[in-house]
Structure formats: structure tokens, C-alpha cells
Design a protein around this motif. Structure first.
Motif, PDB file in Angstrom:
ATOM      1  N   SER A   1      -3.439   0.448   6.496  1.00 25.81           N
ATOM      2  CA  SER A   1      -4.577   0.502   7.422  1.00 25.81           C
ATOM      3  C   SER A   1      -5.429  -0.766   7.376  1.00 25.81           C
ATOM      4  O   SER A   1      -5.942  -1.211   8.397  1.00 25.81           O
ATOM      5  CB  SER A   1      -5.435   1.732   7.149  1.00 25.81           C
ATOM      6  OG  SER A   1      -5.772   1.800   5.792  1.00 25.81           O
ATOM      7  N   ILE A   2      -5.555  -1.362   6.186  1.00 31.28           N
ATOM      8  CA  ILE A   2      -6.359  -2.593   6.076  1.00 31.28           C
ATOM      9  C   ILE A   2      -5.707  -3.733   6.863  1.00 31.28           C
ATOM     10  O   ILE A   2      -6.379  -4.464   7.588  1.00 31.28           O
ATOM     11  CB  ILE A   2      -6.510  -3.006   4.587  1.00 31.28           C
ATOM     12  CG1 ILE A   2      -7.452  -2.029   3.870  1.00 31.28           C
ATOM     13  CG2 ILE A   2      -7.005  -4.426   4.456  1.00 31.28           C
ATOM     14  CD1 ILE A   2      -8.916  -2.242   4.155  1.00 31.28           C
TER      15      ILE A   2
ATOM     16  N   LYS B   1      -9.344 -16.292   2.692  1.00 27.20           N
ATOM     17  CA  LYS B   1      -8.627 -15.025   2.486  1.00 27.20           C
ATOM     18  C   LYS B   1      -7.672 -15.122   1.301  1.00 27.20           C
ATOM     19  O   LYS B   1      -7.541 -14.170   0.533  1.00 27.20           O
ATOM     20  CB  LYS B   1      -7.886 -14.631   3.765  1.00 27.20           C
ATOM     21  CG  LYS B   1      -8.874 -14.323   4.895  1.00 27.20           C
ATOM     22  CD  LYS B   1      -8.387 -13.248   5.809  1.00 27.20           C
ATOM     23  CE  LYS B   1      -9.457 -12.970   6.865  1.00 27.20           C
ATOM     24  NZ  LYS B   1      -9.092 -11.935   7.808  1.00 27.20           N
TER      25      LYS B   1
ATOM     26  N   VAL C   1     -12.877  -9.018   6.804  1.00 26.06           N
ATOM     27  CA  VAL C   1     -11.962  -8.969   7.937  1.00 26.06           C
ATOM     28  C   VAL C   1     -12.416  -9.989   8.967  1.00 26.06           C
ATOM     29  O   VAL C   1     -11.628 -10.722   9.533  1.00 26.06           O
ATOM     30  CB  VAL C   1     -11.941  -7.551   8.535  1.00 26.06           C
ATOM     31  CG1 VAL C   1     -11.101  -7.524   9.804  1.00 26.06           C
ATOM     32  CG2 VAL C   1     -11.397  -6.543   7.524  1.00 26.06           C
TER      33      VAL C   1
ATOM     34  N   LEU D   1      -3.702  -3.394   9.375  1.00 22.25           N
ATOM     35  CA  LEU D   1      -3.813  -3.069  10.798  1.00 22.25           C
ATOM     36  C   LEU D   1      -5.190  -3.473  11.326  1.00 22.25           C
ATOM     37  O   LEU D   1      -5.292  -4.090  12.391  1.00 22.25           O
ATOM     38  CB  LEU D   1      -3.562  -1.571  11.024  1.00 22.25           C
ATOM     39  CG  LEU D   1      -3.700  -1.100  12.481  1.00 22.25           C
ATOM     40  CD1 LEU D   1      -2.648  -1.742  13.373  1.00 22.25           C
ATOM     41  CD2 LEU D   1      -3.607   0.429  12.590  1.00 22.25           C
ATOM     42  N   VAL D   2      -6.235  -3.143  10.542  1.00 25.23           N
ATOM     43  CA  VAL D   2      -7.591  -3.511  10.960  1.00 25.23           C
ATOM     44  C   VAL D   2      -7.701  -5.026  11.078  1.00 25.23           C
ATOM     45  O   VAL D   2      -8.262  -5.552  12.042  1.00 25.23           O
ATOM     46  CB  VAL D   2      -8.637  -2.956   9.960  1.00 25.23           C
ATOM     47  CG1 VAL D   2      -9.995  -3.581  10.198  1.00 25.23           C
ATOM     48  CG2 VAL D   2      -8.722  -1.453  10.079  1.00 25.23           C
ATOM     49  N   ASN D   3      -7.138  -5.738  10.096  1.00 23.14           N
ATOM     50  CA  ASN D   3      -7.165  -7.196  10.140  1.00 23.14           C
ATOM     51  C   ASN D   3      -6.445  -7.736  11.375  1.00 23.14           C
ATOM     52  O   ASN D   3      -6.922  -8.661  12.026  1.00 23.14           O
ATOM     53  CB  ASN D   3      -6.523  -7.778   8.876  1.00 23.14           C
ATOM     54  CG  ASN D   3      -7.535  -7.939   7.754  1.00 23.14           C
ATOM     55  OD1 ASN D   3      -8.321  -8.880   7.740  1.00 23.14           O
ATOM     56  ND2 ASN D   3      -7.536  -7.000   6.826  1.00 23.14           N
TER      57      ASN D   3
ATOM     58  N   SER E   1      -7.939  -5.332  -1.569  1.00 24.14           N
ATOM     59  CA  SER E   1      -7.794  -5.716  -0.160  1.00 24.14           C
ATOM     60  C   SER E   1      -8.919  -5.197   0.728  1.00 24.14           C
ATOM     61  O   SER E   1      -9.341  -5.884   1.656  1.00 24.14           O
ATOM     62  CB  SER E   1      -6.434  -5.258   0.365  1.00 24.14           C
ATOM     63  OG  SER E   1      -6.342  -3.852   0.243  1.00 24.14           O
ATOM     64  N   PHE E   2      -9.461  -3.999   0.424  1.00 25.27           N
ATOM     65  CA  PHE E   2     -10.508  -3.466   1.310  1.00 25.27           C
ATOM     66  C   PHE E   2     -11.822  -4.237   1.186  1.00 25.27           C
ATOM     67  O   PHE E   2     -12.718  -4.080   2.000  1.00 25.27           O
ATOM     68  CB  PHE E   2     -10.737  -1.966   1.051  1.00 25.27           C
ATOM     69  CG  PHE E   2     -11.211  -1.629  -0.340  1.00 25.27           C
ATOM     70  CD1 PHE E   2     -10.310  -1.328  -1.342  1.00 25.27           C
ATOM     71  CD2 PHE E   2     -12.566  -1.603  -0.631  1.00 25.27           C
ATOM     72  CE1 PHE E   2     -10.742  -1.020  -2.625  1.00 25.27           C
ATOM     73  CE2 PHE E   2     -13.013  -1.290  -1.902  1.00 25.27           C
ATOM     74  CZ  PHE E   2     -12.094  -1.003  -2.904  1.00 25.27           C
TER      75      PHE E   2
ATOM     76  N   ASN F   1     -16.521   0.388  12.318  1.00 23.32           N
ATOM     77  CA  ASN F   1     -15.128   0.233  12.747  1.00 23.32           C
ATOM     78  C   ASN F   1     -14.507   1.605  12.874  1.00 23.32           C
ATOM     79  O   ASN F   1     -14.685   2.468  12.004  1.00 23.32           O
ATOM     80  CB  ASN F   1     -14.374  -0.614  11.709  1.00 23.32           C
ATOM     81  CG  ASN F   1     -12.922  -0.801  12.075  1.00 23.32           C
ATOM     82  OD1 ASN F   1     -12.084   0.045  11.775  1.00 23.32           O
ATOM     83  ND2 ASN F   1     -12.633  -1.904  12.734  1.00 23.32           N
TER      84      ASN F   1
ATOM     85  N   ILE G   1     -11.466   2.601  12.702  1.00 25.73           N
ATOM     86  CA  ILE G   1     -10.358   2.962  11.812  1.00 25.73           C
ATOM     87  C   ILE G   1     -10.848   3.196  10.379  1.00 25.73           C
ATOM     88  O   ILE G   1     -10.547   4.214   9.766  1.00 25.73           O
ATOM     89  CB  ILE G   1      -9.256   1.867  11.807  1.00 25.73           C
ATOM     90  CG1 ILE G   1      -8.717   1.688  13.234  1.00 25.73           C
ATOM     91  CG2 ILE G   1      -8.123   2.242  10.844  1.00 25.73           C
ATOM     92  CD1 ILE G   1      -7.669   0.611  13.369  1.00 25.73           C
ATOM     93  N   MET G   2     -11.638   2.259   9.850  1.00 23.02           N
ATOM     94  CA  MET G   2     -12.042   2.327   8.444  1.00 23.02           C
ATOM     95  C   MET G   2     -13.478   2.829   8.236  1.00 23.02           C
ATOM     96  O   MET G   2     -13.949   2.852   7.112  1.00 23.02           O
ATOM     97  CB  MET G   2     -11.948   0.930   7.808  1.00 23.02           C
ATOM     98  CG  MET G   2     -10.607   0.251   7.925  1.00 23.02           C
ATOM     99  SD  MET G   2      -9.287   1.209   7.177  1.00 23.02           S
ATOM    100  CE  MET G   2      -9.705   1.076   5.442  1.00 23.02           C
TER     101      MET G   2
ATOM    102  N   ILE H   1      -5.925  -6.143  14.234  1.00 26.16           N
ATOM    103  CA  ILE H   1      -6.672  -5.813  15.455  1.00 26.16           C
ATOM    104  C   ILE H   1      -7.838  -6.778  15.655  1.00 26.16           C
ATOM    105  O   ILE H   1      -8.050  -7.299  16.751  1.00 26.16           O
ATOM    106  CB  ILE H   1      -7.164  -4.349  15.409  1.00 26.16           C
ATOM    107  CG1 ILE H   1      -5.948  -3.412  15.535  1.00 26.16           C
ATOM    108  CG2 ILE H   1      -8.181  -4.065  16.509  1.00 26.16           C
ATOM    109  CD1 ILE H   1      -6.244  -1.970  15.220  1.00 26.16           C
TER     110      ILE H   1
ATOM    111  N   ILE I   1     -16.058  -2.230   8.351  1.00 25.80           N
ATOM    112  CA  ILE I   1     -15.284  -3.351   7.822  1.00 25.80           C
ATOM    113  C   ILE I   1     -16.247  -4.359   7.217  1.00 25.80           C
ATOM    114  O   ILE I   1     -17.440  -4.388   7.538  1.00 25.80           O
ATOM    115  CB  ILE I   1     -14.399  -4.041   8.896  1.00 25.80           C
ATOM    116  CG1 ILE I   1     -15.249  -4.475  10.097  1.00 25.80           C
ATOM    117  CG2 ILE I   1     -13.244  -3.141   9.309  1.00 25.80           C
ATOM    118  CD1 ILE I   1     -14.505  -5.367  11.072  1.00 25.80           C
TER     119      ILE I   1
END
Lengths: 445, 96
Positions: free
Chosen positions: B43-44, A412, A426, B46-48, A421-422, A385, A387-388, B50, A391
Motif C-alpha cells: 500500500s505504501i 528517499k 511521499v 501504491l500511495v507513492n 517505509s511508512f 489521504n 488510502i493510508m 499515485i 501521508i
């Protein structure tokens, strides 16, 4: 090896194997061993040659295994039937001759292969005038790695008599787990109880019929058994011990297992194709903390990773660099937590998902998801991913249909209560495909 | 052809999912900031969001459009400023 042959004579008329619902005594196995020895001599199987043995826990496959050990061959065991993807293993192991056992009628035949059986590791075994054993590990990249053992070192422990429980040979013939159970049983006068069909209902029926005391299984199998409630359809009161290993056990499965079998002792095992099976002791029936070691094994934890030194360690891989450091410690690649003498296996270092610099162990997330209703199986994995970095994704097989949106929301919300949360998946993929292999082990790619 | 309004609807739908799953209340407004210091989303989240938008777009159009790729981050005008800019960006991707 002579000790194992001595045992065949010692236990003479006692039953040694149940195969196709028929008993074979130690005497009968001894006769079959002599026939097998005569066969390999007649066919010109020379000492030190690399011989693959394709079969299962049938009387003749076991007799041939004993004969090949006696003849100091380097043995490459395979489960019948060979899959196309396994053909490459014959080349990796430089197999010179193949003995094929028909697992329906137990007849056998031999084929020659065009290979000289040359490998520097094999030379060590030949010089020692010992039998060898080649076992395959799937490896993280998916390419099988062949582990070469001096078979006599693996067999050394069976000279010490131990109590043998009536055990179902659940683990397969081509892995040390299965062979270890078989050698343990036969060297202690027990009965090798084996069946081709390893579905939960078949195994449970088999346990009831033969009043089996020990079930060595994988967490995946145990989960499927509980889910199918096969254990409720049969009288399993003979069971005294269930051992689990080959992959990490989800705590939720262990807790359900304890509830279903309150009187049965639950014991984690830890073994590696490269090292053999260690003696182990779980802190309690519903604990994942385990003490591993025993005679011939030393353990230590370095940088959070388990390292083991074993007398029965393999000589090396046929087709990969040595995983031992210069002092002979084997780097398992398993991340562990330590509490006094006990360790808890968190998972393979290679499977950790790095989410924005934070570590996520797939097993931890799977464990939490398994707590939900309507989950047959779950596999958690990482996906790139931008951004991170990565995921967390979860592939799920549901027991019965459920609207995706309803399910994902439920998942969830549950994860949010239990996980940072991380770590919460997702992406959630719902699939009907089973997620386990024929070994009843979770498929991770 | 997917219209900009449809895309905005999809983003709103995705926000509602995220709100329900996380017990939060991000405003379904085209001016809602998605990224940056004055955004409610970390950020988490936001990723979710997206990923949810990508999945919902795929469901509608049958096309998988990776929204958060290199280009999205290298462009001078970040598509994640607001729901409005994100909708425009997705529209461009879909029309390509």
C-alpha cells in the motif's frame, strides 16, 4: 518583589544593561524604576489594573516592568512592534491601560482602553494583593490562549542567589524564556545584554564583543547559525554554555553543534508558558535525554505523555478550559520516552501523523532529512489521504539549487536506509520561503 | 488534450522513479497489477506511485487531478487493477 528592588540598590554601580551599545548601571536602573513608579501613580494606574507593556529589553521597559510589579498590576508584555494579528490579545486579556515604550529613544507614554479588566482569574490575583502576568501561547488551533500567572510565584525562585553568567538575552520580551533570563541576570548582579537584530551574524558579533558566556537559543537558530557558518567568522571562545529549548532539537543539529563547539557545554531546557522554566540536566552534551524537575516541580509520565505539577503553575487560561486535572497535574501534551530518571521528548501528541494506524513523529523524520547535504530547513507534516488515512509530506528549503528529481531520489534513498517505509515522505515540496518565525522557531500549522 | 498514450508514459515514468528510489523493479507494462494479492506493490508503494503520477500529470496538463479519492475506491471496477485501467481512469478524469 522588594527583593528585586533591594538587588538594584545592592549592585549599585555595576553595569545592569547594555542597550544600544551603552551601559546602564543598577543605580541608573533604580532611578528609572522610581521615575516609572512616579509616572504610573501620576497617570492613575491603580493596583490590580490590567496593563499591557509594549517594549523590549530597554532600560525603561525593564524599569516599568519592575514598577508595575511593585504596584501589583496584572502585566501583559508585548514585543514592540505589535503585529495586526496580535490585536486580539488585548481583548482576550481585557487590557485597561497600555504603556508603549519607544524602542528607539526609550521614551514612553500611556493610553487608556475601554475595558473593565473583569475576569474571574484576575479576581484571585487581586484578592491575594499580588502582581499578575499574562503570557500567550499560540495553541494548536492557532488561536492564542492567555495564561494567567500570579507573578509573585514565578519570581519566588529569584530570591535564591545563583551564579550569573554573562548572557545574551536572545529570547523575546513577551515570553517567559526571555523574561526568565532577564530576572535571573538582574537578581544575580549580571548584565542584561540585548540586541534587536537576532540574525546569526549579529548575535555572533555581539558574543565576541561582550565576551558572552551563555547563549540561550532555539534549535532553529542554532541550525541557521551553523549553516551560515557565522560562528566561524567571529571569536566565540568566551562561550561556556549553550542552552536550547522552545522546540525539539534534531539530533543531527546537536551533533553538528558539538563538533563546532567541542569545549562548550550543551544543555537542554524545558519550560512552558503555563508553568515556568524547570531546572534541567542533559545526560551529556550530545544527548537528547534530559532530567527535568528541580525545586517546586514534580513530573510523571502517564500513557506516554509528560505531566507536571508546579508550584509556579498558572492559575488558568483566560479563554480556554483548564488543562489541569483534579489533582493539579498539567497535561503537557508532549510524548516522551523514559529511561530511568531521564526523558526524551518525542514531540507534541497533536503533531503526530497517523499513517495507516502507525505513528510518525515529524521530528524523527526531519532529523533524518537534516543529515543530508544542502538542507537549510525542513518541516514534516501530514496530509489526508484516502488510502493510508494520512501521508507524510516534507517541505524543504535548499541551501543551493538542485534539480528536484535528483534531490528527491537522494532524499528517499537516504530515508529508506534509516526509516520504516511508512515514515518516508511521499510528497516532497521544495520552497525558498524561510520556515521559521521571528522567534527563530519552526512554524508548524 | 492529453492522450492515453501520454498518460501511460507518465505512469511508466513514475514507476521508474519509484524503482530508482526503492531499489525495486516493477515492470513497465500495461498489464502490471497495481493493487490486490498478485500485485508487487504494497500500500505504501501504491500511495507513492499515485502521488508521483498526480504530480507528473499536473506538470504536463497544469491540472491537479486527485486520483485516489472516494470514487476510485467505491467504483465496481477498481482503477488500480492494472496500469491500463489506471490510464483509462485518469483519461476519464482529465476529459471531465
Amino acid at each position: 518583589m522588594n527583593i528585586l528592588i533591594e538587588k538594584l540598590k545592592e549592585y549599585a554601580e555595576f553595569p545592569a544593561i547594555i542597550w544600544n551599545n551603552k551601559f546602564y548601571s543598577y543605580n541608573e536602573l533604580f532611578v528609572k524604576y522610581n521615575e516609572a513608579l512616579a509616572f504610573i501613580h501620576l497617570k492613575g494606574v491603580n493596583e490590580g489594573e490590567v496593563v499591557s507593556l509594549i517594549g523590549d529589553f530597554t532600560p525603561n521597559t525593564i524599569a516599568l516592568m519592575f514598577a508595575l510589579i511593585q504596584n501589583n498590576n496584572i502585566i501583559v508584555p508585548f514585543n514592540s512592534t505589535i503585529k495586526d494579528s496580535e490585536q486580539v490579545k488585548f481583548d482576550i486579556a481585557c487590557v485597561q491601560k497600555t504603556i508603549l515604550v519607544n524602542v528607539v529613544n526609550d521614551n514612553y507614554s500611556i493610553e487608556l482602553r475601554d475595558d473593565q479588566g473583569d475576569h474571574s482569574l484576575y479576581e484571585i490575583i487581586r484578592e491575594r494583593k499580588k502582581p499578575g502576568l499574562v503570557l500567550f501561547t499560540s495553541g494548536t488551533s492557532g488561536n492564542p490562549k492567555g495564561a494567567v500567572h500570579d507573578f509573585s510565584r514565578l519570581l519566588a525562585k529569584f530570591s535564591i542567589g545563583r551564579k550569573s553568567m554573562s548572557t545574551v538575552n536572545f529570547l523575546l520580551f513577551d515570553h517567559w524564556g526571555g523574561l526568565n533570563t532577564m530576572f535571573h541576570t538582574l537578581s544575580n548582579g549580571g548584565v542584561v545584554l540585548t540586541l534587536r537584530d537576532r540574525k546569526p551574524d549579529s548575535i555572533c558579533a555581539f558574543i565576541e564583543k561582550h565576551k558572552i558566556e551563555l547563549l540561550p537559543a532555539s534549535p532553529t537558530f542554532l541550525n541557521l547559525m551553523l549553516m551560515s557558518e557565522a560562528n566561524k567568522r567571529y571569536d566565540l571562545s568566551s562561550l561556556k554554555l549553550i542552552t536550547y529549548g522552545t522546540e525539539p532539537m534534531p539530533l543531527s543539529t546537536l551533533e553538528r553543534l558539538k563538533k563546532a563547539f567541542p569545549e562548550v557545554k550543551l544543555q537542554q531546557t524545558y519550560g512552558l508558558i503555563e508553568l515556568g522554566v524547570m531546572r534541567s540536566k542533559s545526560e551529556s552534551d550530545n544527548s537528547l535525554w534530559v532530567k527535568v524537575g528541580g525545586e517546586g516541580f514534580e513530573t510523571r509520565v502517564f500513557n506516554g505523555l509528560l505531566e507536571i505539577k508546579a508550584e509556579s503553575a498558572m492559575l488558568g487560561y483566560l479563554n480556554a478550559p483548564s488543562p489541569f486535572n483534579e489533582d493539579g497535574w498539567f497535561m503537557t501534551g508532549d510524548e516522551v520516552e523514559v529511561k530511568g530518571e531521564y526523558i526524551k521528548i518525542l514531540g507534541r501528541k497533536s503533531e503526530i501523523i497517523n499513517v495507516g494506524g502507525e505513528k510518525v513523529y515529524p521530528q524523527e523524520v526531519e532529523n533524518i532529512i537534516q543529515e543530508l547535504d544542502n538542507i537549510a530547513e525542513v518541516t514534516v507534516f501530514g496530509q489526508k489521504n484516502s488510502i493510508m488515512g494520512n501521508i507524510v509530506c516534507a517541505k524543504i528549503r535548499l541551501i543551493s539549487d538542485e534539480e528536484k528529481k535528483v534531490f528527491v531520489t537522494r532524499l528517499k534513498i537516504h530515508c529508506k536506509e534509516k526509516l520504516q517505509s511508512f515514515k518516508i515522505p511521499v510528497k516532497v515540496i521544495i520552497e525558498d520561503e524561510p520556515q521559521f518565525s521571528e522567534r527563530y522557531k519552526k512554524k508548524r500549522q | 488534450m492529453v492522450t492515453k498514450n501520454e498518460i501511460i508514459e507518465i505512469i511508466f515514468q513514475s514507476i521508474e522513479d519509484i524503482n530508482n528510489e526503492n531499489g525495486i523493479d516493477i515492470a513497465k507494462d500495461v498489464n502490471t497489477k497495481l493493487f490486490g494479492s498478485d500485485s508487487e506493490l504494497d500500500s505504501i508503494l501504491l500511495v507513492n506511485l499515485i502521488v508521483a503520477v498526480e504530480e507528473n500529470i499536473e506538470e504536463l496538463s497544469g491540472k491537479y487531478i486527485p486520483i485516489a479519492d472516494e470514487r476510485a475506491f467505491s467504483s465496481e471496477n477498481s482503477p488500480f487493477k492494472s496500469i491500463e485501467t489506471l490510464a483509462d481512469y485518469i483519461k476519464t478524469l482529465l476529459d471531465e
